[in-house]
Design a protein around this motif. Structure first.
Motif, PDB file in Angstrom:
ATOM      1  N   SER A  10     -85.896 -27.800  58.885  1.00 31.00           N
ATOM      2  CA  SER A  10     -87.303 -27.629  59.255  1.00 31.00           C
ATOM      3  C   SER A  10     -87.349 -26.909  60.589  1.00 31.00           C
ATOM      4  O   SER A  10     -86.536 -27.180  61.473  1.00 31.00           O
ATOM      5  CB  SER A  10     -87.963 -29.008  59.366  1.00 31.00           C
ATOM      6  OG  SER A  10     -89.316 -28.896  59.732  1.00 31.00           O
ATOM      7  N   THR A  11     -88.289 -25.985  60.749  1.00 35.53           N
ATOM      8  CA  THR A  11     -88.378 -25.240  62.009  1.00 35.53           C
ATOM      9  C   THR A  11     -89.496 -25.782  62.896  1.00 35.53           C
ATOM     10  O   THR A  11     -89.281 -26.032  64.081  1.00 35.53           O
ATOM     11  CB  THR A  11     -88.581 -23.739  61.719  1.00 35.53           C
ATOM     12  OG1 THR A  11     -87.559 -23.321  60.813  1.00 35.53           O
ATOM     13  CG2 THR A  11     -88.490 -22.913  62.994  1.00 35.53           C
ATOM     14  N   GLN A  14     -92.866 -29.560  59.599  1.00 38.81           N
ATOM     15  CA  GLN A  14     -93.601 -30.032  58.428  1.00 38.81           C
ATOM     16  C   GLN A  14     -92.654 -30.518  57.321  1.00 38.81           C
ATOM     17  O   GLN A  14     -92.902 -31.556  56.700  1.00 38.81           O
ATOM     18  CB  GLN A  14     -94.534 -28.927  57.893  1.00 38.81           C
ATOM     19  CG  GLN A  14     -95.567 -29.421  56.887  1.00 38.81           C
ATOM     20  CD  GLN A  14     -96.578 -30.395  57.507  1.00 38.81           C
ATOM     21  OE1 GLN A  14     -96.675 -30.506  58.733  1.00 38.81           O
ATOM     22  NE2 GLN A  14     -97.315 -31.099  56.667  1.00 38.81           N
ATOM     23  N   ALA A  15     -91.555 -29.787  57.094  1.00 37.78           N
ATOM     24  CA  ALA A  15     -90.589 -30.231  56.074  1.00 37.78           C
ATOM     25  C   ALA A  15     -89.966 -31.570  56.493  1.00 37.78           C
ATOM     26  O   ALA A  15     -89.639 -32.402  55.639  1.00 37.78           O
ATOM     27  CB  ALA A  15     -89.511 -29.179  55.842  1.00 37.78           C
ATOM     28  N   ILE A  59     -90.069 -22.120  54.445  1.00 40.80           N
ATOM     29  CA  ILE A  59     -89.969 -20.652  54.413  1.00 40.80           C
ATOM     30  C   ILE A  59     -90.420 -20.025  55.733  1.00 40.80           C
ATOM     31  O   ILE A  59     -91.483 -20.355  56.261  1.00 40.80           O
ATOM     32  CB  ILE A  59     -90.865 -20.108  53.278  1.00 40.80           C
ATOM     33  CG1 ILE A  59     -90.324 -20.519  51.914  1.00 40.80           C
ATOM     34  CG2 ILE A  59     -91.021 -18.598  53.364  1.00 40.80           C
ATOM     35  CD1 ILE A  59     -89.063 -19.800  51.484  1.00 40.80           C
ATOM     36  N   ALA A  92     -97.250 -19.913  51.088  1.00 39.31           N
ATOM     37  CA  ALA A  92     -97.543 -19.323  49.776  1.00 39.31           C
ATOM     38  C   ALA A  92     -97.982 -20.419  48.804  1.00 39.31           C
ATOM     39  O   ALA A  92     -98.875 -20.214  47.988  1.00 39.31           O
ATOM     40  CB  ALA A  92     -96.316 -18.592  49.241  1.00 39.31           C
ATOM     41  N   ALA A 128     -97.937 -26.118  56.625  1.00 39.13           N
ATOM     42  CA  ALA A 128     -98.958 -26.256  57.671  1.00 39.13           C
ATOM     43  C   ALA A 128     -98.975 -25.010  58.536  1.00 39.13           C
ATOM     44  O   ALA A 128     -98.005 -24.261  58.598  1.00 39.13           O
ATOM     45  CB  ALA A 128     -98.642 -27.481  58.523  1.00 39.13           C
TER      46      ALA A 128
END
Ligand code: FMN
Length: 179
Positions: A10-11, A14-15, A59, A92, A128
């Motif tokens: 996760s960056t 949110q993930a 993504i 997306a 998000a």
């Protein structure tokens, strides 16, 4: 009761939040989850210590995190031998148009083709837009991406599109398939 690893990249977080929610659902279903960030794996760490694995990533600029792709490719054989599932977080997936949905599925197809992993289940999860956390350049880039996807371009606030009922449904189905 199965020991289920929820392994994620996760960056902006949110993930990570999705991974935590998945763990809650697994626990409620009577399983024993362990949530691990791929970059912060404990030592020693062995996938085969678990009965099942859920991997997640998000993504950025059309790709899932490189460290997730690298890890999954390296461990595809072990993952293919375990009950497993993959979730992909993107904007997306938040786009209601046919094009958006196809784009989100395409990210997943590319990831699986690149890594050689064949999970039993996959989910595309709307992510998000956290404008408040982005620097100037990221905020600009995200506003352009948002124009094409969710359409929410008010950078004075954040947006969360994740459908938590869908996350719970996906996890419950997987949980029920486990011994
Ligand atoms: C710099 C940047 C680039 C992004 N690029 C894409 C993209 O190409 N396609 C897409 O669907 N979502 C894109 N997103 C949206 C993210 O997938 C979404 O914000 C997600 O919630 C991020 O998950 P994370 O917080 O776990 O990193 C991008 C987000 C950022 C910040």
């Amino acid at each position: 009761m199965a020991q289920v690893l929820v392994l994620y990249g996760s960056t902006e977080g949110q993930a990570a939040t999705v991974a935590e929610r998945i763990a809650d659902v697994l626990e409620t279903a009577g399983h024993e989850p362990a949530v691990v960030h791929i970059k912060h794996r404990p030592e020693p760490f062995d996938l085969t210590d678990y009965d099942a694995v859920i991997v997640g990533a998000s993504i950025h600029m059309g790709k899932h995190q490189k460290y997730v792709r690298k890890y999954v490719k390296k461990h595809a054989d072990e993952l293919n031998r375990l009950p497993s599932a993959f979730f992909s977080v993107s904007l997306a997936a938040a786009d209601d148009s046919e094009e958006g949905w196809e784009g989100a599925r395409e990210y997943v197809a590319e990831f699986l083709a690149e890594t050689g992993w064949n999970p039993d289940a996959t989910a595309v999860v709307p992510g998000a837009l956290k404008y408040s956390q982005y620097g100037t350049l990221k905020r600009f880039v995200m506003k352009q991406i948002a124009k094409r996807t969710s359409g929410d371009t008010d950078t004075a606030r954040d947006y969360e599109y994740t459908d938590w009922n869908e996350v719970e449904g996906f996890t419950s189905d997987f949980a029920e398939s486990l011994p």
